[in-house]
Design an enzyme around this catalytic site. Structure first.
Site, mmCIF file in Angstrom:
data_model
loop_
_atom_site.group_PDB
_atom_site.id
_atom_site.type_symbol
_atom_site.label_atom_id
_atom_site.label_comp_id
_atom_site.label_asym_id
_atom_site.label_seq_id
_atom_site.Cartn_x
_atom_site.Cartn_y
_atom_site.Cartn_z
ATOM 1 N N LYS A 20 13.578 66.277 109.385
ATOM 2 C CA LYS A 20 14.403 65.961 110.551
ATOM 3 C C LYS A 20 13.667 66.316 111.834
ATOM 4 O O LYS A 20 12.740 67.126 111.866
ATOM 5 C CB LYS A 20 15.746 66.699 110.495
ATOM 6 C CG LYS A 20 15.662 68.233 110.329
ATOM 7 C CD LYS A 20 15.486 68.984 111.616
ATOM 8 C CE LYS A 20 15.381 70.487 111.382
ATOM 9 N NZ LYS A 20 15.005 71.237 112.624
ATOM 10 N N ASP A 154 20.037 74.064 107.987
ATOM 11 C CA ASP A 154 19.511 72.696 107.949
ATOM 12 C C ASP A 154 19.749 71.988 106.617
ATOM 13 O O ASP A 154 19.562 70.774 106.524
ATOM 14 C CB ASP A 154 17.996 72.697 108.226
ATOM 15 C CG ASP A 154 17.675 73.012 109.677
ATOM 16 O OD1 ASP A 154 18.591 72.941 110.511
ATOM 17 O OD2 ASP A 154 16.506 73.322 109.968
#
Length: 320
Positions: A20, A154
């Site tokens: 990401k 995350d």
């Protein structure tokens, strides 16, 4: 067990999960619990970790790194025991699965290690999904996301993928309707940065300046508008990362990388998350390819990617 032979039947489930980029990252003050509240916009990009989970007769969890990994891992300290997020993900799944077996995890590394792109979190997300399938646990995505949150802020996003706003510790996720593609060039460093050290450095810089950061309560709506329209020019004006100056304080060469990228046509650039990976926004896919080629002439490890892409997905399920 194989019902006909009575012998153990090994099986491999292979899952890939994306890294990401934090398109926005506002960081609040240090909390009494030692963490920071954040307001972040996550974008899953087309650089994937892959985990192959294979059932084995011997109880326990083992981990190895695939020789197919595209990263230069020399000198990188990647633990293969219970310090590894994928190992811990498998252990959590074994605790909640009625038919858990021993398992071997082979991880193919493609997301920069300690690079601020959530590579370890992607490994954990892929492992949760792989072990769920391997052991027929039957957990919903929501149940897997709840387990993912136990492993780190995350990890739930790597399961979800796409684009999302993250509040709290970053794991309070709200999917954002932003399907238009944006194009980036990721510049991976040949070193890593410790996320806790980057946060500590930010706290130190703020204390030295007498700055009291407010608690973040949301993200700039202009960011989501630009992502929805795939508008690189508009997005480039609103990129923000409170951790960037702390990462540059620890690794001043990042300033040079940003400067080279912006002088060779990047719309804008930023350190991704806690760094040291630099994310350079490009106008389109052709511009991203050209920018990556230019940066490689400077000896930089530049990778063109796009986002958003889906979260963790099973790519194969094979009886051995």
């Amino acid at each position: 067990m194989n019902a006909l032979s009575g012998r153990f039947a090994a099986r491999t489930v292979r899952v890939r999960a994306p890294g990401k980029v934090n398109v926005a990252l506002d960081v609040g003050p240090l909390r009494p619990d030692g963490y920071h509240s954040v307001a972040s916009v996550y974008l899953a990009v087309s650089l994937y970790e892959e985990v192959a989970a294979t059932s084995v007769e011997t109880p326990g969890i083992t981990v190895s790194i695939s020789p197919d990994s595209t990263l230069d891992l020399d000198g990188m300290d990647i633990p293969l025991d219970n310090r590894n997020l994928a190992y811990r993900a498998a252990a959590i799944m074994a605790d909640v699965s009625e038919h858990a077996t021993g398992v071997h995890l082979e991880i193919t590394k493609r997301v920069p290690v300690a690079g601020g792109m959530g590579g370890g979190s992607a490994d954990a997300a892929a492992t949760l999904l792989a072990c769920d399938a391997l052991w027929n646990s039957g957990l919903s995505r929501e149940e897997l996301a709840h387990l993912a949150a136990e492993l780190g802020a995350d990890v739930p996003f790597s399961l979800l993928g796409g684009t999302a706003v993250g509040l709290g510790l970053g794991d309070d996720l709200s999917p954002a309707l932003a399907k238009a593609q944006t194009h980036w060039v990721l510049v991976a460093a040949d070193f890593g940065l410790s996320t806790p050290e980057v946060y500590r450095t930010l706290d130190r810089l703020r204390a030295a300046e007498g700055v009291e950061a407010p608690e973040p309560d949301g993200v700039d709506p202009r960011i989501l508008t630009a992502l929805r329209g795939g508008d690189a020019e508009a997005l480039g004006t609103v990129l923000v990362n409170d951790l960037q100056r702390a990462a540059i304080e620890l690794a001043p060469s990042l300033r040079d990388t940003l400067g080279i990228g912006e002088s060779h046509g990047a719309v804008a650039g930023m350190v991704s998350g806690s760094g040291p990976t630099v994310a350079l926004l490009a106008e389109d896919s052709i511009a991203a390819e050209g920018l990556a080629q230019d940066l490689r002439r400077f000896g930089l490890n530049a990778l063109p990617v796009h986002g958003p892409v889906p979260g963790a997905r099973i790519v194969s399920d094979t009886l051995l």
